[in-house]
Design an enzyme around this catalytic site. Structure first.
Site, PDB file in Angstrom:
ATOM      1  N   CYS A 170       0.812  -1.219   0.000  1.00  0.00           N
ATOM      2  CA  CYS A 170       0.000   0.000   0.000  1.00  0.00           C
ATOM      3  C   CYS A 170       0.844   1.267   0.000  1.00  0.00           C
ATOM      4  O   CYS A 170       0.402   2.295  -0.474  1.00  0.00           O
ATOM      5  CB  CYS A 170      -0.922   0.007   1.226  1.00  0.00           C
ATOM      6  N   ALA A 228       8.133   9.363  10.456  1.00  0.00           N
ATOM      7  CA  ALA A 228       7.761   9.569   9.040  1.00  0.00           C
ATOM      8  C   ALA A 228       6.376   9.035   8.715  1.00  0.00           C
ATOM      9  O   ALA A 228       6.034   8.873   7.550  1.00  0.00           O
ATOM     10  CB  ALA A 228       8.798   8.953   8.103  1.00  0.00           C
ATOM     11  N   ASP A 280      -5.417  11.578  17.660  1.00  0.00           N
ATOM     12  CA  ASP A 280      -5.871  10.885  18.869  1.00  0.00           C
ATOM     13  C   ASP A 280      -5.242  11.464  20.126  1.00  0.00           C
ATOM     14  O   ASP A 280      -5.761  11.267  21.227  1.00  0.00           O
ATOM     15  CB  ASP A 280      -5.515   9.395  18.783  1.00  0.00           C
ATOM     16  N   GLU A 287      -9.488 -10.827 -13.617  1.00  0.00           N
ATOM     17  CA  GLU A 287     -10.036 -11.667 -14.686  1.00  0.00           C
ATOM     18  C   GLU A 287     -10.032 -10.908 -16.008  1.00  0.00           C
ATOM     19  O   GLU A 287      -9.723 -11.448 -17.047  1.00  0.00           O
ATOM     20  CB  GLU A 287     -11.462 -12.114 -14.323  1.00  0.00           C
ATOM     21  N   ARG A 294     -26.041 -13.650 -13.027  1.00  0.00           N
ATOM     22  CA  ARG A 294     -25.826 -14.504 -11.856  1.00  0.00           C
ATOM     23  C   ARG A 294     -26.638 -13.993 -10.658  1.00  0.00           C
ATOM     24  O   ARG A 294     -27.160 -14.765  -9.870  1.00  0.00           O
ATOM     25  CB  ARG A 294     -24.344 -14.603 -11.493  1.00  0.00           C
ATOM     26  N   GLU A 335     -16.054 -19.373  -4.284  1.00  0.00           N
ATOM     27  CA  GLU A 335     -17.035 -18.306  -4.098  1.00  0.00           C
ATOM     28  C   GLU A 335     -18.185 -18.646  -3.138  1.00  0.00           C
ATOM     29  O   GLU A 335     -18.657 -17.772  -2.408  1.00  0.00           O
ATOM     30  CB  GLU A 335     -17.627 -17.915  -5.453  1.00  0.00           C
TER      31      GLU A 335
END
Ligand SMILES: Cc1cc2nc3c(=O)[nH]c(=O)nc-3n(C[C@H](O)[C@H](O)[C@H](O)COP(=O)(O)OP(=O)(O)OC[C@H]3O[C@@H](n4cnc5c(N)ncnc54)[C@H](O)[C@@H]3O)c2cc1C
Ligand code: FES
Ligand code: FES
Length: 1493
Positions: free
Chosen positions: A73, A390, A495, A934, A1012, A1427
């Site tokens: 990331c 940093a 915070d 895909e 689907r 899935e």
């Protein structure tokens, strides 16, 4: 020393002094070294004047042998880049500590004088670290991209667990799970559970320490516990407790072969429990250890064969294969021997750090070693950017492209880092503590604990600070970040700032001109991210008061974020109250909020209204609540959105504080139930490891074949492929408008930038070649005259390095003429903006147009609109590709992180004009894909192919996380406008739905996703009359695409919402409603597929009810909710079935698979098939099939990668069909080979080795290579067909399952915890149950994310996706998973209670024969599983719905509940509809951010 030249351009305009003049004397006098010296995996490294733009990760990944540390990331949010910093403790001489850090943020300068340990430093495949081995063996690595980072976080934890005082290792399950050591690591595949299991094996077996009981202080509980004593004087090596001179932990001369490890029996319920799965006390059974192929020596001739050594070489594969006891794997672990750990390099003990300076014309780094040096530097060059952890600065550099030309690393300056806390009586007398400004937060957290444990209430401010630090970023962030960094940033959601303000802290700043001055904290943040600090000021200390002994007050802090771990606050607050002598009147009160304004802000009207008032009594509470509404009258347009929720939170937190202060001050009459925040317990759970269908290899729980490589960092992903000679890197130029005409694109400024070689765009290819699409060719590779979404690719700059390419891409100037953008489904419906798709499904009365009549006959027609947002794939490896053009014939290697080699090949061929036969599209593995690779991976390979062809040079691209999220599309947001007709008994008679999905700007697979959805809206329920209409909305968003489940989860979510509506309206039990409407064998779906004999939902339901103890827990939940002690928490439980159709439903041609199997005459076998590996374990399952079929051991089979030179026309690996299609193709190829080998087997005997058989066949000139092929039979439904006799099945079969989840919801904040989940899945005869469990757990957790925390939001005015990074988009973490998480597979028709069958294995078998599947024609009678379980994540959503309903009932709310997905904390809190929600209402409309469903 060569002085770095000072930057030519200095970004800080206020500096009147040009740095060259002002800094040169300092560089000459003080900063005379430009060498960074450190140790990397025990090797000394000295870098002279390295690239000043490099982070530690840039440096590490530039080393050819250190590719294990990943970039996920770039913003400190995923932990893929975690390395361990082994360094001297600042607080205890002669001690070292191990700190996990994010290499992606850590400035390279910071490593000077330290030891960096990367994943490569702790082990490799030949000799793995026990952590690496255990995670691999316990299935904790699927795609493997996250794994090295997770291993390193755990490594730091294990190494820090030496308790110096007790001379023991102290590590408890609580340390592993509850102290936040893993909250900076994300995994998108595993569901985390197996990783935790692997980590917990260290608790008892190896560290042999006084195992800290839960509740007892373990790691982090004491100041000294994580320090390692190294007795230099005795020349002891420094391994904690493991030095060979340490009598207590003498290092064995010969390593032990295994450790005794038993994961305890876990109880599922009173009546059902399942056996232990990991028991290494038993010796491995020789027979069940896979022995390895005997192919160590190739045999070249008949003669050689006789000399060939049949010596087994133990490979990484066979060391991972567990033995098995009656189907239960017996796993052997390498013992943990601390004495083999890396020591702190002796030279570093004596290392004297020197001031450093290095850089180039653009940027200079300074590293002073004393505060005086820093003060001097700042006086000379006030705008020099101070850098500590940093964690802010690097994010600014990376995302805002802030160009700090002079940066100063200050984290190692002892005066700024080391806090001296008085001890003993001195501490008792102290009125405050001075915290060193740049002390790392982890150390500050420990210090706060320590001070509070010593002086209790007097240190209340420290306890409040500790609470906030615990959930401040991830552990890697806390290990480096500082309070000073937080204060100087002045973020409105800091915070720290609310507490520092509330407790009247002050800061001490130093500068040369003013010396040391103390400034009250309150006035420091002045505006949005602005402070009153002078430019040359250095924060040196934060002064936090200790309260007087008889002080009659309370200090508390609170935080609510989208996700509890590693997330910034939506609202945070710190409150302080002081009462008079009689504990009656408010003498002082401070109510400080973050997230309610541009900066940390006091609720000053509220303060005024409460001062001098009586605190105990509901008047103060009511007065406070209404005054806060006035203090924070947020409007809908508030930056960051969530105006209503923020206001409600502000009141709720005050409400909690009011109660908590009462309890703490001992004022009677106030219940404590409002106080307790939801606490998560240590997680547990079981898998029913027993497998009655196990064969020699198929059916065994074998870890993924590359799991160990993934754990050691040796597994290669696209960006790990070594840099090619003359390689270039592509940087994308993207649209910053959602819909606009392109007036002008000027790329010449980019070409003038350093390292830039060229640029490609639409004019680099023909107009025809510029159009692509996976189903319909309807989108350009490069924008042509018009852009249709924010993020659309306009062109690509390529340069020598990634940093240069990206910088140059930003320099391309684009002029636009903006056009109207359509973003939401509602807007698309309004504008009738649909793609041509419009399909319908009709059943019963709908076929004859008589739906209205049926509805009229129904007792209760109900209507509603239900929405579900999209979901970002968040595979850990972003899209990447590397194209290597060959010197001749135009051929090229196209490495791409893709599920779809065929489409990659096809479109690279199209854009380069090179025939497909010369394009070898290749992929070894993906770091996750989930459908996102895909089709949407294809353009990136094409961009680099175009440029590679043009330049005749290798070309690489890897998207940054934000680019990936902006550009590549998500799961489709959906909307359903439904009408359901039902009888009073609860039988559903008719369903009529208009379904809309938000496709984005191009079609991609949106039509198929809609199909689907339409074919899953029936879920498991028989509805006689159905009319469904699907509309695919065309909008100005990125093109939404395939995502695990492919529309089915959305369809079933609608059904279950409808079910909930029916149950609530008719006031009938929802489980009874579901049961009553379940399909029976012989029923027909809305697409006329017959429910066949393999309909197991009733059995699965029964087993789930039994194993989860559902009925009793349902009652317990009801009792909990009814209790007057639970007015601020409610529970919910839900049990839901699912069925998922297997096949590429509307693309019949894709239902084919191919394999190519080659037997070499040494007996080794090369296997290629048309599937790709993305962590789902396909390569392993296929190797099992091949090994089983060919009668060889598993390690005889090798699959290096998937490539189009080996397999032509491969279908994408998708639709959970990988094993079905390829397994049959592999089997086919093996059958051909077996047939050819039969004569030789007959001749040489059935036990002949493959090498002998193959060699004999070879000598007889038999072809030992075979292609296998498979196409799915039976299927082929044609849309529109309503004749049950004619209609072919849409799906080959259904994978089925049932899930049950229980949750607890905090009504004041909307936060929740999943208390328990039980999943029972029907996967047929699993080829590899371990992989299937992993898929089930991973899919469930991903589904849980879909339905709860994962929310994509767009800026309503610019239409830009705002949630595009780990900072804003929140996938589940280690702490999100169910506290109890049980998974089992359907094995028998009934579940035999434990009393009659104490264990399936050692203590007796289920007397019933194992289940068989009657109509299942798949490989090994297994079922696709990738899935199907995802939808069961919705059990959490519907359990939350139940909890909300209970709250609304308590609050007397009569209106029907509308709860859209995801059920974020915001939606849940507002749905509670209590008085606070009513008091804080803001106007209706669209705020700054919006969803698009
Ligand atoms: C993944 C992630 C999660 C985060 N989560 C949270 C969170 O939960 N809560 C939260 O509040 N913040 C969070 N942050 C923000 C950030 O971590 C904090 O603001 C942190 O305290 C910054 O400290 P640092 O030492 O890293 O500062 P740096 O990035 O090194 O510096 C930040 C600023 O402070 C200045 N500075 C540093 N030291 C001094 C000094 N001694 N004197 C004067 N100026 C100084 C720098 O010049 C710079 O302007 C998060 C950040 C990340 C990347
Ligand atoms: S890459 Fe560093 S935390 Fe994600
Ligand atoms: S295994 Fe963790 S992200 Fe894939």
């Amino acid at each position: 020393m060569a002085l770095p030249s000072t930057p030519k351009s200095v970004s800080h305009p206020s500096s009147s002094t040009f740095p060259a003049e002002s800094l040169t004397p300092l560089i000459g006098l003080t900063y005379t070294s430009s060498d960074i010296t450190f140790y990397l995996n025990a090797k000394r490294v000295t870098l002279n004047n390295p690239n000043p733009h490099w982070t530690l990760l840039d440096y590490i990944r530039a080393q050819p042998t250190l590719k294990g540390t990943k970039l996920g990331c770039g913003e400190g949010g995923c932990g893929a880049c975690t390395v361990v910093l082994q360094t001297r403790s600042t607080r205890q001489r002669n001690s070292i500590v191990h700190r996990a850090i994010n290499a992606c943020l850590f400035p390279l300068v910071g490593v000077d004088g330290k030891h960096i340990i990367t994943i490569e430093g702790i082990g490799n495949v030949e000799n793995p670290h026990p952590l690496q081995e255990r995670i691999a063996k316990l299935h904790g690595s699927q795609c493997g991209f996250c794994t090295p980072g997770i291993v390193m976080s755990l490594y730091a934890l294990v190494r820090n667990s030496w308790d110096q005082e007790r001379k023991k290792f102290v590590l408890s399950e609580k340390d592993i799970e509850s102290e936040g050591h893993l909250d900076g690591n994300l995994c998108r595949c595993t569901g985390y559970k197996p990783i935790l299991e692997a980590a917990k094996t260290f608790v008892k077996e190896d560290l042999e320490g006084e195992v800290a009981e839960d509740g007892e202080e373990g790691y982090g509980g004491k100041v000294d516990e994580e320090r390692e004593l190294v007795q230099i004087s005795n020349r002891i090596c420094g391994r904690r407790g493991g030095c060979c001179q340490d009598p207590q932990f003498s290092c064995p001369t010969t390593p032990a072969t295994s450790v005794t490890t038993t994961i305890p029996f876990a109880k599922l319920s009173d009546s059902v429990s399942l056996p232990a799965r990991v028991d290494t006390t038993k010796k491995l059974q020789e027979s069940s250890v896979i022995s390895g192929a005997t192919y160590a020596k190739p045999i070249k001739s008949r003669e050689d064969r006789h000399n060939a050594m049949d010596i087994k070489t133990e490979s990484a594969v066979d060391t991972l294969i567990p033995a098995s006891d009656h189907g239960i794997p017996q796993i052997k672990f390498k013992p943990y021997t601390p004495c083999s750990e890396l020591i702190f390099p002796p030279a570093l003990w004596k290392y004297e750090s020197k001031p450093l300076c290095y850089g180039n014309e653009e940027k200079i780094w300074f590293r002073p070693t004393t505060l005086d040096q820093l003060v001097e530097l700042k006086s000379v060059y006030p705008s020099a950017k101070l850098v500590c952890g940093a964690t802010e600065v690097q994010v600014e550099v990376r995302f805002k492209h802030s160009d700090y030309s002079v940066a100063v690393y200050i984290a190692d300056i002892p005066e700024l880092r080391e806090t001296s806390v008085p001890s003993g009586p001195a501490l008792q007398r102290s009125t405050h503590i001075l915290i060193a400004a740049n002390m790392p937060l982890t150390e500050l957290e420990e210090m706060c604990k320590d001070v509070y444990s010593k002086i209790g209430r007097r240190a209340m401010a420290f306890e409040a600070l500790r609470k906030q630090i615990r959930y401040f970023g991830g552990r890697q962030v806390r290990n480096v970040a500082s309070l000073a960094g937080n204060i100087a940033t002045a973020s409105p959601i800091s915070d720290a700032n609310p507490i520092l303000t509330a407790v009247d802290a002050s800061i001490i700043v130093r500068s040369k001109s003013r010396g040391a001055i103390t400034i009250p904290f309150e006035g420091i943040p002045t505006a949005y991210r602005t402070t009153c600090l002078p430019a040359d000021a250095i924060i040196t200390y934060i002064r936090i008061p200790l309260i007087p002994v008889r002080w009659k007050g309370v200090i508390k802090a609170y935080k609510q974020a989208k996700r509890k771990e590693d997330d910034v606050a939506i609202v945070n607050a710190a409150f302080q109250i002081r009462l008079d002598e009689k504990y009656d009147l408010v003498e002082d009160i401070r109510l400080i909020y973050g997230g309610m304004a541009q900066t940390t802000k006091e609720a000053s009207k509220t303060r005024k209204s409460l001062l001098g008032k009586k605190w105990f009594g509901t008047e103060s509470l009511e007065a406070g609540l209404s005054a806060i509404c006035q203090d924070f009258d947020l409007q809908l347009s508030v930056p960051g959105g969530m105006a209503h929720y923020r206001k409600a939170l502000a009141l709720s937190l005050f409400f909690r504080f009011w109660h908590e202060s009462m309890a703490e001050l001992g004022l009677s009459g106030v219940g404590t139930e409002a106080i307790e925040e939801i606490q998560r317990r240590i997680s547990s759970g079981v898998r029913d490891d027993y497998n009655p269908h196990q064969q020699r290899i198929v059916g065994k729980q074998i870890p993924q074949l590359s799991a160990l490589k993934q754990c050691t960092g040796e597994a290669e992903f696209i960006d790990d492929i070594p840099k090619q000679d003359r390689e270039l890197f592509g940087g994308l130029v993207i649209s910053s408008k959602a819909h606009a005409k392109l007036i002008n694109v000027n790329w010449t400024p980019a070409l003038e930038m350093p390292g830039v070689i060229g640029y490609v765009d639409k004019s680099s290819i023909s107009k025809d070649a510029n159009i692509w699409g996976s189903v319909h060719k309807d989108e350009p590779f490069f924008a042509d005259g018009e852009v249709f979404y924010h993020g659309q690719v306009i062109g690509m700059v390529y340069a020598e390095t990634a940093l240069e390419a990206r910088a140059a891409a930003r320099a391309v100037k684009v002029e636009y003429e903006e056009l109207t953008a359509i973003r939401t489904i509602d807007e698309a419906i309004e504008a009738k903006s649909f793609f041509k798709h419009s399909k319908e499904l009709k059943k019963g009365a709908a076929i004859h147009g008589r739906m209205e009549e049926v509805f009229e006959e129904c007792d209760r027609p109900l209507t509603g609109t239900t929405r579900i947002g999209g979901q970002e794939h968040f595979y850990l490896e972003t899209n990447s590709a590397l194209v290597i053009p060959h010197g001749e014939d135009g051929s090229m290697e196209v490495w791409s992180s893709t599920q779809n080699t065929m489409e990659t090949q096809e479109f690279v061929s199209q854009v380069t004009g090179v025939p497909s036969s010369r394009i070898n599209a290749r992929v070894k593995r993906m770091g996750g894909a989930f459908g996102g690779k895909e089709s949407r991976s294809v353009p990136f390979a094409c961009y680099v192919a175009i440029a590679a062809k043009k330049e005749k040079r290798p070309m690489r691209i890897m998207l940054t996380r934000d680019e990936d999220m902006l550009l590549t599309g998500q799961r489709h947001p959906f909307q359903a406008r439904w009408k359901v007709g039902v009888s009073t008994e609860g039988k559903i008679i008719a369903l009529d739905v208009d379904l809309y999905n938000n496709a984005g700007f191009s079609q991609d697979m949106s039509g198929a996703v809609m199909d689907r959805c339409m074919t899953h809206i029936d879920s498991c329920y028989e509805i006689p009359n159905v009319f469904l209409r699907g509309y695919v909305c065309k909008t100005n968003l990125h093109s939404n695409t395939a995502f695990r489940g492919f529309g089915a989860p959305q369809g079933m979510y609608f059904t279950e919402t409808i079910m909930s509506n029916i149950a609530e309206t008719l006031n009938i039990d929802i489980d009874e409603l579901r049961r009553k409407n379940l399909y029976k064998v012989g029923d027909r779906t809305p697409f006329f597929q017959k429910i066949d004999d393999d309909w197991h939902i009733p059995a699965l339901r029964h087993q789930t009810i039994l194993s989860s103890d559902y009925e009793a827990r349902k009652k317990a939940v009801a009792d909990f909710n009814a209790s007057k002690f639970n007015r601020f928490k409610k529970r919910g439980i839900s049990l839901i079935p699912t069925k998922f159709g297997l096949s590429f439903a509307t693309a019949l041609h894709l239902n084919q698979g191919a394999a190519y199997v080659k037997i070499y005459h040494d007996g080794s076998i090369l296997l290629h098939h048309s599937g790709t590996e993305m962590g789902q374990g396909l390569y392993t399952k296929m190797a099992q099939v091949a090994a089983q079929e060919l009668g060889v051991e598993l390690d005889a089979i090798f699959t290096p990668e998937s490539q189009t030179y080996q397999i032509a026309n491969a279908s994408p690996t998708a639709a959970s069909s990988g094993s079905d299609l390829n397994g049959m193709a592999v089997k086919d190829a093996c059958s051909i080979l077996n047939e050819r080998l039969r004569p030789y087997r007959d001749k040489l005997g059935k036990d002949a080795m493959m090498k002998d058989v193959a060699h004999a066949a070879y000598l007889d000139r038999v072809n030992l290579a075979a292609n296998g092929f498979y196409k799915v039979p039976r299927i082929g439904y044609e849309w529109g067909c309503t004749d049950a006799d004619v209609a072919k099945p849409m799906y080959y079969y259904f994978t089925q399952g049932v899930g049950c989840s229980e949750v607890e919801l905090d009504l004041l904040t909307g936060g929740h915890v999943v208390r328990r989940t039980d999943l029972v899945m029907d996967v047929g005869h699993s080829i590899n149950p371990a992989i299937d469990y992993g898929q089930i757990e991973g899919a469930f957790v991903q589904g849980m994310g879909l339905f709860t925390t994962e929310e994509s939001l767009w800026n309503s005015s610019t239409s830009q996706l705002r949630t595009c990074g780990t900072g804003t988009y929140k996938i589940p973490t280690f702490s999100s998973i169910p506290e109890v998480f049980n998974v089992s597979l359907l094995r028998h028709d009934t579940l035999i209670p434990l009393k009659t069958s104490p264990s399936h294995s050692s203590q007796g078998k289920n007397p019933e024969p194992p289940k068989s599947w009657k109509s299942l024609g798949t490989i090994n009678s297994s079922k696709g599983i990738g899935e199907p379980p995802l939808f069961l994540g919705a059990t959490v959503f519907f359990a939350l719905r139940e909890a909300v309903l209970a709250a609304r009932k308590m609050n007397g709310v009569k209106e029907p509940l509308v709860l859209d997905s995801p059920a974020t904390a915001e939606r849940l809190r507002l749905a509670v509809e209590d008085e606070i929600v009513k008091m804080t209402k803001v106007g209706k409309g669209t705020g700054e951010l919006m969803g698009v469903a």
